[in-house]
Motif scaffolding. Structure first.
Motif, PDB file in Angstrom:
ATOM      1  N   GLU A  57       0.854  -1.183   0.000  1.00 30.66           N
ATOM      2  CA  GLU A  57       0.000   0.000   0.000  1.00 30.66           C
ATOM      3  C   GLU A  57       0.893   1.236   0.000  1.00 30.66           C
ATOM      4  O   GLU A  57       1.705   1.423   0.906  1.00 30.66           O
ATOM      5  CB  GLU A  57      -0.890   0.000   1.248  1.00 30.66           C
ATOM      6  CG  GLU A  57      -1.874   1.129   1.284  1.00 30.66           C
ATOM      7  CD  GLU A  57      -2.776   1.077   2.512  1.00 30.66           C
ATOM      8  OE1 GLU A  57      -3.311   2.145   2.866  1.00 30.66           O
ATOM      9  OE2 GLU A  57      -2.931   0.003   3.123  1.00 30.66           O
ATOM     10  N   LYS A  59       1.496   5.161   0.419  1.00 29.68           N
ATOM     11  CA  LYS A  59       0.899   6.183   1.275  1.00 29.68           C
ATOM     12  C   LYS A  59       1.666   7.494   1.146  1.00 29.68           C
ATOM     13  O   LYS A  59       2.801   7.511   0.686  1.00 29.68           O
ATOM     14  CB  LYS A  59       0.924   5.731   2.737  1.00 29.68           C
ATOM     15  CG  LYS A  59       0.104   4.484   2.999  1.00 29.68           C
ATOM     16  CD  LYS A  59       0.075   4.161   4.481  1.00 29.68           C
ATOM     17  CE  LYS A  59      -0.937   3.067   4.746  1.00 29.68           C
ATOM     18  NZ  LYS A  59      -1.527   3.188   6.051  1.00 29.68           N
ATOM     19  N   HIS A  66       6.452  10.239   0.379  1.00 25.86           N
ATOM     20  CA  HIS A  66       5.783   8.993   0.018  1.00 25.86           C
ATOM     21  C   HIS A  66       6.484   7.807   0.691  1.00 25.86           C
ATOM     22  O   HIS A  66       7.702   7.822   0.885  1.00 25.86           O
ATOM     23  CB  HIS A  66       5.800   8.817  -1.498  1.00 25.86           C
ATOM     24  CG  HIS A  66       5.040   9.888  -2.210  1.00 25.86           C
ATOM     25  ND1 HIS A  66       3.789   9.698  -2.716  1.00 25.86           N
ATOM     26  CD2 HIS A  66       5.349  11.180  -2.475  1.00 25.86           C
ATOM     27  CE1 HIS A  66       3.354  10.810  -3.271  1.00 25.86           C
ATOM     28  NE2 HIS A  66       4.296  11.733  -3.135  1.00 25.86           N
ATOM     29  N   GLN A  80       7.554  -1.491   6.809  1.00 29.63           N
ATOM     30  CA  GLN A  80       7.344  -0.159   6.250  1.00 29.63           C
ATOM     31  C   GLN A  80       8.642   0.311   5.610  1.00 29.63           C
ATOM     32  O   GLN A  80       9.735  -0.017   6.076  1.00 29.63           O
ATOM     33  CB  GLN A  80       6.932   0.808   7.352  1.00 29.63           C
ATOM     34  CG  GLN A  80       6.683   2.218   6.862  1.00 29.63           C
ATOM     35  CD  GLN A  80       6.154   3.120   7.961  1.00 29.63           C
ATOM     36  OE1 GLN A  80       5.247   2.757   8.682  1.00 29.63           O
ATOM     37  NE2 GLN A  80       6.742   4.298   8.078  1.00 29.63           N
ATOM     38  N   ARG A  87       6.293   9.613  -5.494  1.00 24.90           N
ATOM     39  CA  ARG A  87       5.633   8.317  -5.656  1.00 24.90           C
ATOM     40  C   ARG A  87       6.467   7.355  -6.502  1.00 24.90           C
ATOM     41  O   ARG A  87       6.545   6.162  -6.202  1.00 24.90           O
ATOM     42  CB  ARG A  87       4.253   8.518  -6.265  1.00 24.90           C
ATOM     43  CG  ARG A  87       3.473   7.227  -6.415  1.00 24.90           C
ATOM     44  CD  ARG A  87       2.092   7.459  -7.005  1.00 24.90           C
ATOM     45  NE  ARG A  87       1.400   6.205  -7.218  1.00 24.90           N
ATOM     46  CZ  ARG A  87       0.557   5.655  -6.352  1.00 24.90           C
ATOM     47  NH1 ARG A  87       0.293   6.262  -5.222  1.00 24.90           N
ATOM     48  NH2 ARG A  87      -0.022   4.504  -6.622  1.00 24.90           N
TER      49      ARG A  87
END
Length: 110
Positions: A57, A59, A66, A80, A87
Protein backbone atom coordinates in the motif's frame (compact mmCIF):
# COMPACT_ATOMS: atom_id res chain seq x y z
CA UNK A 1 27.08 -7.29 -1.76
CA UNK A 2 24.00 -9.52 -1.79
CA UNK A 3 20.63 -8.45 -0.40
CA UNK A 4 20.13 -9.44 3.26
CA UNK A 5 17.75 -9.32 6.13
CA UNK A 6 19.50 -7.88 9.19
CA UNK A 7 18.00 -9.23 12.41
CA UNK A 8 18.90 -7.11 15.43
CA UNK A 9 18.09 -6.60 19.09
CA UNK A 10 16.80 -3.14 20.04
CA UNK A 11 18.05 -1.30 23.11
CA UNK A 12 14.90 -2.36 25.01
CA UNK A 13 15.62 -6.06 24.33
CA UNK A 14 13.04 -6.52 21.60
CA UNK A 15 13.89 -7.71 18.09
CA UNK A 16 13.45 -6.20 14.64
CA UNK A 17 14.71 -6.70 11.12
CA UNK A 18 15.38 -4.69 8.01
CA UNK A 19 15.73 -5.81 4.41
CA UNK A 20 18.81 -4.33 2.74
CA UNK A 21 19.11 -4.16 -1.05
CA UNK A 22 22.29 -5.31 -2.75
CA UNK A 23 23.63 -1.73 -2.52
CA UNK A 24 23.17 -1.79 1.28
CA UNK A 25 20.17 0.57 1.31
CA UNK A 26 17.33 -0.35 3.67
CA UNK A 27 14.18 -0.98 1.64
CA UNK A 28 11.91 -2.33 4.40
CA UNK A 29 11.91 -2.19 8.22
CA UNK A 30 9.83 -4.26 10.61
CA UNK A 31 7.98 -3.52 13.80
CA UNK A 32 9.43 -4.59 17.16
CA UNK A 33 8.91 -8.17 18.32
CA UNK A 34 9.22 -9.47 21.87
CA UNK A 35 10.73 -12.79 20.77
CA UNK A 36 13.49 -13.48 18.27
CA UNK A 37 11.44 -16.34 16.81
CA UNK A 38 8.61 -13.90 16.09
CA UNK A 39 11.01 -11.61 14.20
CA UNK A 40 12.17 -14.60 12.15
CA UNK A 41 8.51 -15.40 11.44
CA UNK A 42 8.16 -11.79 10.27
CA UNK A 43 10.97 -12.33 7.76
CA UNK A 44 9.20 -15.43 6.46
CA UNK A 45 6.00 -13.40 6.16
CA UNK A 46 7.83 -10.82 4.02
CA UNK A 47 9.11 -13.62 1.80
CA UNK A 48 5.61 -15.07 1.42
CA UNK A 49 3.72 -11.81 0.93
CA UNK A 50 6.09 -9.70 -1.19
CA UNK A 51 4.74 -11.20 -4.41
CA UNK A 52 1.08 -11.30 -3.41
CA UNK A 53 -1.25 -9.01 -5.35
CA UNK A 54 -2.44 -6.15 -3.16
CA UNK A 55 0.20 -6.69 -0.47
CA UNK A 56 1.75 -3.23 -0.86
CA UNK A 57 0.00 0.00 0.00
CA UNK A 58 1.49 3.30 -1.13
CA UNK A 59 0.90 6.18 1.27
CA UNK A 60 1.66 9.88 1.67
CA UNK A 61 2.87 11.18 5.04
CA UNK A 62 1.69 14.50 6.50
CA UNK A 63 4.97 16.07 5.32
CA UNK A 64 4.17 15.13 1.71
CA UNK A 65 6.76 12.35 1.49
CA UNK A 66 5.78 8.99 0.02
CA UNK A 67 6.24 5.57 1.59
CA UNK A 68 4.76 2.10 1.45
CA UNK A 69 3.72 -0.65 3.81
CA UNK A 70 3.72 -4.38 3.17
CA UNK A 71 0.71 -6.18 4.61
CA UNK A 72 0.03 -9.83 5.33
CA UNK A 73 -3.12 -11.40 3.90
CA UNK A 74 -4.89 -10.67 7.21
CA UNK A 75 -4.18 -6.93 6.76
CA UNK A 76 -1.50 -6.71 9.45
CA UNK A 77 1.48 -4.51 8.52
CA UNK A 78 4.66 -6.56 8.24
CA UNK A 79 7.04 -3.77 7.31
CA UNK A 80 7.34 -0.16 6.25
CA UNK A 81 9.66 1.65 3.88
CA UNK A 82 11.71 4.75 4.38
CA UNK A 83 10.30 8.09 3.20
CA UNK A 84 10.72 8.96 -0.48
CA UNK A 85 10.56 12.33 -2.21
CA UNK A 86 7.97 11.15 -4.73
CA UNK A 87 5.63 8.32 -5.66
CA UNK A 88 7.89 7.00 -8.42
CA UNK A 89 10.73 6.46 -5.95
CA UNK A 90 8.36 4.70 -3.52
CA UNK A 91 7.24 2.44 -6.37
CA UNK A 92 10.92 1.71 -7.02
CA UNK A 93 11.21 0.69 -3.36
CA UNK A 94 8.29 -1.71 -3.78
CA UNK A 95 10.03 -3.20 -6.82
CA UNK A 96 13.22 -3.64 -4.78
CA UNK A 97 11.39 -5.50 -2.01
CA UNK A 98 9.77 -7.75 -4.60
CA UNK A 99 13.17 -8.37 -6.22
CA UNK A 100 15.07 -9.19 -3.01
CA UNK A 101 12.54 -10.58 -0.50
CA UNK A 102 12.57 -14.23 -1.55
CA UNK A 103 16.29 -14.86 -1.91
CA UNK A 104 17.91 -12.56 0.65
CA UNK A 105 19.90 -14.29 3.34
CA UNK A 106 19.67 -13.47 7.05
CA UNK A 107 22.40 -11.75 9.02
CA UNK A 108 21.68 -12.44 12.70
CA UNK A 109 23.25 -9.63 14.75
CA UNK A 110 21.59 -10.67 18.03
Amino acid sequence: MAAKYHLKRASDGQFHFSLHASNGEIVLSSELYKAKASARDGIESVRQNAHRDGAFELKVAVNGKHYFVLKASNGQVIGQSQMYANRANAEGGVAAVKRYASDAGISDDC
